[in-house]
Design an enzyme around this catalytic site. Structure first.
Site, PDB file in Angstrom:
ATOM      1  N   ARG A  47       0.381  -9.079  -3.815  1.00 56.45           N
ATOM      2  CA  ARG A  47      -0.411  -7.857  -3.759  1.00 56.45           C
ATOM      3  C   ARG A  47       0.186  -6.632  -4.432  1.00 56.45           C
ATOM      4  NH1 ARG A  47       2.656  -5.402  -1.451  1.00 56.45           N
ATOM      5  NH2 ARG A  47       1.094  -3.613  -1.460  1.00 56.45           N
ATOM      6  N   ALA A  49      -0.164  -3.217  -7.005  1.00 55.88           N
ATOM      7  CA  ALA A  49      -0.766  -3.058  -8.444  1.00 55.88           C
ATOM      8  C   ALA A  49       0.056  -3.721  -9.559  1.00 55.88           C
ATOM      9  CB  ALA A  49      -1.153  -1.717  -8.981  1.00 55.88           C
ATOM     10  N   GLN A 199      -0.086  -3.486   5.392  1.00 56.32           N
ATOM     11  CA  GLN A 199       1.169  -3.559   4.744  1.00 56.32           C
ATOM     12  C   GLN A 199       2.171  -2.740   4.879  1.00 56.32           C
ATOM     13  OE1 GLN A 199      -2.138  -3.169   3.666  1.00 56.32           O
ATOM     14  NE2 GLN A 199      -2.547  -4.041   1.760  1.00 56.32           N
ATOM     15  N   ASP A 240      -2.947   2.777  -7.503  1.00 58.28           N
ATOM     16  CA  ASP A 240      -3.574   1.436  -8.002  1.00 58.28           C
ATOM     17  C   ASP A 240      -4.328   2.079  -9.370  1.00 58.28           C
ATOM     18  OD1 ASP A 240      -3.462   0.847  -5.214  1.00 58.28           O
ATOM     19  OD2 ASP A 240      -3.489  -1.002  -6.293  1.00 58.28           O
ATOM     20  N   ASN A 250      -5.521   5.110  -4.158  1.00 58.96           N
ATOM     21  CA  ASN A 250      -4.375   4.288  -3.578  1.00 58.96           C
ATOM     22  C   ASN A 250      -4.951   3.702  -2.397  1.00 58.96           C
ATOM     23  OD1 ASN A 250      -1.555   3.341  -3.654  1.00 58.96           O
ATOM     24  ND2 ASN A 250      -1.226   4.791  -2.033  1.00 58.96           N
TER      25      ASN A 250
END
Ligand code: MRU
Length: 366
Positions: A47, A49, A199, A240, A250
């Site tokens: 994961r 971008a 994350q 992103d 984002n």
């Protein structure tokens, strides 16, 4: 600078680190089927971008390598399916589509020059590896530009994971922090856990710990309190998708951080490679926001923490350009008005050959 590698092209296939199992387990898989690569992107094995873009490019290369096509024309039909399968994985990060477009352009060019099948295969593998190599150089350039924005000493906050795991290089937001620390700045990073997928807690905290960069993990609802009381010097996040006017998608939670940063007079920086710019859309209103499974909200590590009720789970939000102090790219630092500064940087980048975008002039675009 040595950092963890989330993805690699090897003779055995595409090797990916399973980011879902970090920080407790370091597990790698080797994929030989592009459909498994597509599933790995959708299921968040990989994961972030830029890393999603690298994975998609390598997925295409795998698909072409293992295709049963006997002629370039047969391969063309199959190529469409490979491209569509990978494009359907995640909708918000524009790097995915950028990488797929670049692979397709290379494929079309090879068809146009009547390249034989074996050469097409080798050239597309090379193109995917080249995209990966460029990401590494781009991160370093972003890091060098962005480091100059950070204080010599103090606290900085980030969001989600925009580190090595998210790019395949040193990271964008974390690349800036890494570069600043390497230059001798004494930084302490505040890391919001980044619910629901964690994350921040699982990945950013792990990366910083591995580097020996001081950090404090906080829950997402502590951001306002920290900005009010903890003397935070700056916030640096990844992106992103950045629209032509600078509006930036984002990880969910970024928008509220930017609002709070504005309230407290803390500069809010976005780190984004030019591949994350989407100049085809005028504003963030046009960015598709991925909606993910309710279980990511109702469950923690497989354990139910909420009753069976309606759930919202948008994976991203959009921060309006007016809340963004600067956008750091590999070709320089864009300042408002972003319509002009971003367009100028993108135009300069497209006027040089691939790869040379990695040696940008040391200056800011105001
Ligand atoms: O859902 P994810 O984990 O792919 O979201 C990642 C982010 O939002 C990152 O901040 C962004 O991709 C930038 S990574 C350099």
């Amino acid at each position: 600078m040595r950092v963890v590698q989330p993805i690699e092209w090897t003779d055995a296939g595409v090797v990916m680190l399973d980011q879902r199992r970090l920080p407790t387990e370091v597990v790698r898989y080797t994929y030989t089927d592009y459909r498994d690569v597509a599933r790995a992107i959708a299921d968040m094995v990989i994961r972030g971008a830029p890393a999603i873009g690298v994975a998609a490019a390598m997925g295409v290369a795998l698909g072409v390598l293992h295709s049963r096509a006997q002629t370039p024309e047969e391969l063309r039909a199959e190529y469409e399916i490979i491209h569509r399968t990978l494009a359907a994985t995640r909708p918000t990060a524009v790097d995915l589509f950028w990488a797929l477009d670049r692979m397709k352009q290379r494929f079309e060019a090879l068809l146009a020059e009547s390249a034989p099948l074996e050469r097409i295969r080798q050239e597309l593998i090379r193109e995917a590896q080249q995209i990966h190599a460029e990401k590494r150089a781009i991160d370093e350039a972003i890091g060098r530009f962005g480091a100059q924005l950070l204080p010599h000493e103090g606290k900085v906050m980030t969001q989600c994971n925009a580190g090595a795991l998210a790019t395949g290089g040193i990271g964008t937001a974390l690349g800036i922090i890494r570069m600043a620390v390497a230059e001798g700045r004494r930084l302490h990073v505040l890391v919001p856990e980044t619910r629901p997928y964690l994350q921040g807690a699982r990945l950013t905290a792990w990366e910083l710990q591995q580097d020996g960069i001081p950090l404090t993990l906080i829950t997402d609802n502590m951001v306002g309190h920290m900005l009010r009381s903890a003397q935070v010097c700056a916030i640096v996040t990844g992106a992103d998708r950045v629209a032509a006017n600078g509006d930036t998608a984002n990880k969910i939670g970024t928008y509220q951080m930017a609002v709070l940063a504005h309230e407290h007079g803390v500069p809010f920086y976005v780190a984004a490679p030019l591949s994350t710019l989407d100049l085809t859309i005028p504003s963030g209103d046009h960015i598709p926001i991925e909606q993910r499974r309710p279980e990511e909200v109702t469950h923690l590590a497989g354990v139910r923490i909420a009753p069976d009720v309606p759930v919202a789970n948008p994976a991203f939000d959009v921060t309006p350009a007016r809340l963004i102090t600067a956008i750091v790219t590999e070709r320089g630092i864009a300042r408002p008005p972003y319509e002009e500064s971003l367009r100028r940087l993108a135009a300069e980048a497209s006027s040089v050959s691939p790869g040379s975008a990695c040696t940008p002039p040391a200056r800011a675009v105001e």
